[in-house]
Write an enzyme that holds these catalytic residues in place. Structure first.
Site, PDB file in Angstrom:
ATOM      1  N   ASP A 321       0.871  -1.157   0.000  1.00 50.70           N
ATOM      2  CA  ASP A 321       0.000   0.000   0.000  1.00 50.70           C
ATOM      3  C   ASP A 321       0.919   1.221   0.000  1.00 50.70           C
ATOM      4  O   ASP A 321       2.053   1.142   0.451  1.00 50.70           O
ATOM      5  CB  ASP A 321      -0.824  -0.076   1.296  1.00 50.70           C
ATOM      6  N   ASP A 514      -0.798  -0.481   6.060  1.00 50.75           N
ATOM      7  CA  ASP A 514      -0.721   0.144   7.378  1.00 50.75           C
ATOM      8  C   ASP A 514      -1.990  -0.112   8.169  1.00 50.75           C
ATOM      9  O   ASP A 514      -2.159   0.372   9.274  1.00 50.75           O
ATOM     10  CB  ASP A 514      -0.447   1.645   7.262  1.00 50.75           C
ATOM     11  N   ASP A 518      -7.331  -1.366   4.855  1.00 50.30           N
ATOM     12  CA  ASP A 518      -6.666  -2.432   4.098  1.00 50.30           C
ATOM     13  C   ASP A 518      -7.109  -3.821   4.513  1.00 50.30           C
ATOM     14  O   ASP A 518      -6.658  -4.808   3.922  1.00 50.30           O
ATOM     15  CB  ASP A 518      -5.150  -2.432   4.346  1.00 50.30           C
TER      16      ASP A 518
HETATM   17  P1  ADP Z   1      -4.068   4.634   0.039  1.00 50.85           P
HETATM   18  O1  ADP Z   1      -4.361   3.538  -0.887  1.00 50.85           O
HETATM   19  O2  ADP Z   1      -3.026   5.549  -0.532  1.00 50.85           O
HETATM   20  O3  ADP Z   1      -3.737   4.189   1.421  1.00 50.85           O
HETATM   21  P2  ADP Z   1      -6.877   5.248   0.662  1.00 50.85           P
HETATM   22  O4  ADP Z   1      -7.513   4.101   0.021  1.00 50.85           O
HETATM   23  O5  ADP Z   1      -6.901   5.315   2.147  1.00 50.85           O
HETATM   24  O6  ADP Z   1      -5.389   5.558   0.140  1.00 50.85           O
HETATM   25  O7  ADP Z   1      -7.559   6.560   0.102  1.00 50.85           O
HETATM   26  C1  ADP Z   1      -7.555   6.811  -1.302  1.00 50.85           C
HETATM   27  C2  ADP Z   1      -7.892   8.243  -1.625  1.00 50.85           C
HETATM   28  O8  ADP Z   1      -9.181   8.566  -1.137  1.00 50.85           O
HETATM   29  C3  ADP Z   1      -6.979   9.242  -0.991  1.00 50.85           C
HETATM   30  O9  ADP Z   1      -5.834   9.481  -1.766  1.00 50.85           O
HETATM   31  C4  ADP Z   1      -7.879  10.485  -0.921  1.00 50.85           C
HETATM   32  O10 ADP Z   1      -7.879  11.142  -2.183  1.00 50.85           O
HETATM   33  C5  ADP Z   1      -9.242   9.912  -0.683  1.00 50.85           C
HETATM   34  N1  ADP Z   1      -9.563   9.901   0.752  1.00 50.85           N
HETATM   35  C6  ADP Z   1      -9.707   8.836   1.553  1.00 50.85           C
HETATM   36  N2  ADP Z   1     -10.030   9.192   2.801  1.00 50.85           N
HETATM   37  C7  ADP Z   1     -10.040  10.545   2.808  1.00 50.85           C
HETATM   38  C8  ADP Z   1     -10.301  11.539   3.814  1.00 50.85           C
HETATM   39  N3  ADP Z   1     -10.580  11.216   5.074  1.00 50.85           N
HETATM   40  N4  ADP Z   1     -10.244  12.815   3.447  1.00 50.85           N
HETATM   41  C9  ADP Z   1      -9.967  13.175   2.185  1.00 50.85           C
HETATM   42  N5  ADP Z   1      -9.708  12.301   1.205  1.00 50.85           N
HETATM   43  C10 ADP Z   1      -9.753  10.998   1.494  1.00 50.85           C
HETATM   44 MG    MG Z   2      -3.974   3.242   3.268  1.00 50.72          MG
END
Ligand code: ADP
Ligand code: MG
Length: 621
Positions: A321, A514, A518
């Site tokens: 991730d 993390d 996930d």
């Molecule tokens: P990653 O795969 O990088 O861990 P996530 O799946 O947690 O990312 O989130 C993917 C995308 O969704 C983020 O890059 C963001 O654009 C958006 N996102 C998720 N949660 C939030 C939040 N609490 N506030 C703003 N944007 C969010």
């Molecule tokens: Mg993440």
């Protein structure tokens, strides 16, 4: 040595002296037999007893049975000295093994010496020591310097440096002050802390870790299964072979040459039984895994079972991730664009939206805003995984998130052309602008990716919910082989399933995350690894391997530990089976005596056990 082990030691010494004494006596016949029976029973009575129990319970073919038959047979052949010696060396081997197992248990419990014995709580103005499991959530406990934090909580007053090395394997001191979260198992090095507990002891970090390590050995690896199946077939086969040597061949001899040579063949058959004892394998394989898991936990790597240790050693494809795993997940607000309203107002609304979110993005926005948030104004809060958040603030609908969130709600937004992660803010259908935030790559990420490539993980894939350009930039800097971006959590699972379909059947695919949204991917991978688990309960539950801090080099270490452990297991299997088969052949053709049998059996076991203990030493891998 414990009492039981000491008793065995005394019996060994006594029968050894008697055996030496007996061989100076010039007696023969029935008297000689009776004299040798004394050391024989001193050293062997419990083995004989267990063999009889085994026969009664219809579990005939175990090592006690082998030893009993072999020695009774030797007595019948008037090989009294051999009979006593077989029992003697068998007991020496058993004693050695029980000391070795005790030692690695001790080692593990020393590594795991994190169970707090008491908690100090205040009753009527006085500090009282109580059992941590009796402390209710929300109690105030006091931890003075040199004491362990017994229960997870938040500091209400005081400052101190904490040593979390028993949890993370890293001896870096962490400074904590008022309002900081602290985890049980850390040691207060200096200062005085008053802590409000946020959990019960049984839900605290320390207890979770202990549970996990204690249960780890119940999940058997394939190698262990192999050995127990092997022993189930092997021992009876050996017994039938011995029976054939003892009676079959003399019968054939009798028919062909009229001379059965019965006693010589019986002697070979008995030697055969002594050699065949499979204890070296039966003991050393589980011991190796036990030691490997113990060694790993001293480095802040918790492995939930021998099977995962085995899987880890076969990983050649690692899926990671991005946010929080490869990058710090600590975003900095870079700039605010296309805002018809004041920048400070965009930030304020963003901070209100993110108030209840645990996402790393949320933390950075709240930090940049920096002011008090009145949470009574917020209602209908919803987090949309992979997109952002929505809620009502002061009766207006607030949206904070990425392009997908805007599209989902038909908001006309201005796309951002800069590299980085974009957080759009919209209030009551009106676009307020976007905040560009940037994450930083962890210092060790590049080094870890390079080392992973070196130790045979030849495909490293990054999955992320973030934008294309932010993802590509990170991948390029780190030398990642494959990138999939803009994925929703369920699309991450699909991407992983595709990778699983294409994999080499003998190799394994690991996922590292993390733990923040996930969990589905963690459970789907052959081995799910979560990092930075201090405090993240969901991650501890969902994953098979838990890295206690978020240093990526720990993954390299975990794989190295697993390879070392599996290497030891393979060496032991090859060595023990090799030596046994060789000795069995030598015996069958009459080139080996019972003395060789005794040394082969005990010697192989001692060497295999010492080798197994090596799995515990993993610090400098
Ligand atoms: P990653 O795969 O990088 O861990 P996530 O799946 O947690 O990312 O989130 C993917 C995308 O969704 C983020 O890059 C963001 O654009 C958006 N996102 C998720 N949660 C939030 C939040 N609490 N506030 C703003 N944007 C969010
Ligand atoms: Mg993440």
């Amino acid at each position: 040595m414990n009492k039981k082990q000491k008793r065995v030691l005394y019996r060994i010494i006594a029968s050894l002296l008697l055996l030496i004494g007996c061989s100076f006596l010039e007696v023969d016949g029935i008297l000689q037999f009776c004299i040798y029976l004394v050391p024989y029973f001193i050293i062997g009575y419990d083995v004989l007893q267990k063999a009889v129990y085994g026969i009664k319970n219809k579990q005939v073919f175990d090592e006690n049975f082998l030893m009993a038959i072999a020695t009774v047979g030797a007595l019948a052949l008037k090989d009294y000295r051999e009979a006593v010696a077989v029992m003697l060396f068998y007991q020496i081997g058993e004693l050695f093994q029980s000391i070795a197992i005790g030692k690695s248990r001790q080692n593990i419990s020393a590594l795991m010496d994190i169970r707090p014995d008491y908690a100090n709580i205040e009753i009527d103005g006085k500090l009282v020591k109580v059992d941590p499991s009796e402390v209710e959530t929300g109690s105030i406990i006091t931890v003075t310097s040199g004491e362990k934090i017994p229960i997870d909580g938040v500091v209400v007053s005081g400052m101190a440096s904490l040593n979390n090395s028993s949890l993370t394997g890293e001896s870096i001191l962490v400074e904590v002050k008022e309002n900081d979260e602290v985890f049980s198992g850390g040691i207060n090095v200096d200062g005085l802390l008053r802590i409000r507990t946020t959990k019960l002891f049984e839900d605290s970090t320390v207890n979770k870790i202990l549970d996990m390590v204690e249960n780890a050995s119940s999940l058997k690896s394939k190698s262990e299964d192999f050995i127990s199946k092997f022993a189930r077939y092997y021992t009876p086969i050996v017994c039938y072979c011995a029976l054939f040597l003892a009676f079959g061949i003399p019968l054939i001899n009798l028919i062909v040459t009229k001379d059965s040579q019965f006693s010589s063949w019986l002697y070979r058959a008995l030697t055969f039984l002594v050699i065949s004892c499979p204890c070296a394998l039966v003991i050393s394989i589980p011991l190796s895994f036990f030691a490997g898991i113990g060694g790993a936990s001293s480095q802040g790597i918790l492995i939930k079972g021998s099977n995962y240790l085995e899987t880890l050693s076969k990983v050649n494809c690692l899926v990671l991730d991005k946010t929080g795993t490869l990058t710090k997940g600590v975003f900095e607000v870079d700039s605010i664009h296309h805002n018809p309203v004041e920048q400070q107002q965009v930030l304020m609304y963003a901070a209100y939206g993110e108030h209840f979110s645990n996402h790393p993005i949320a933390a950075s926005i709240k930090k940049a805003y920096g002011k008090e948030i009145d949470d009574k104004l917020i209602s209908d809060y919803k987090e949309i995984a992979g997109k952002g958040v929505s809620c009502q603030v002061d009766k207006k609908k607030l949206l904070v998130g990425n392009d997908k969130l805007m599209e989902l709600n038909d908001i006309e937004y201005v796309p951002c052309h800069h590299i980085g992660t974009v957080v759009h803010v919209a209030l009551d259908g009106e676009y307020l602008g976007h905040i560009l935030i940037k994450d930083q790559i962890k210092e060790d990420s590049k080094k870890a990716i390079d080392q992973l490539h070196k130790i045979g993980v030849n495909k490293i894939v990054m999955l992320t919910g973030d934008r294309d350009n932010a993802a590509k930039e990170v991948a390029q800097k780190l030398g990642i082989d494959e990138v999939h971006s803009q994925l929703l959590p369920n699309e991450k699972v699909k991407a992983l399933e595709k990778i699983l379909l294409q994999k080499d059947p003998n190799k394994m695919v690991g996922f590292v995350g993390d733990g923040i949204n996930d969990a589905p991917v963690l459970t789907r991978a052959d081995v799910g690894i979560s990092m930075g688990a201090l405090g993240a309960d969901a991650a501890i539950e969902a994953s098979d391997v838990v890295l206690m801090d978020d240093n990526l080099l720990k993954i390299v270490k975990a794989i190295k530990i697993s390879k070392k452990c599996l290497g030891i297991v393979k060496q032991n299997i090859a060595f023990a089976i090799g030596v046994k088969v060789l000795c069995l052949i030598l015996t069958a053709i009459g080139l080996a005596s019972m003395w060789l049998g005794i040394f082969a059996d005990v010697g192989v076991m001692i060497i295999a056990v010492i080798n197994a203990i090596r799995a515990l030493y993993v610090k400098n891998l």
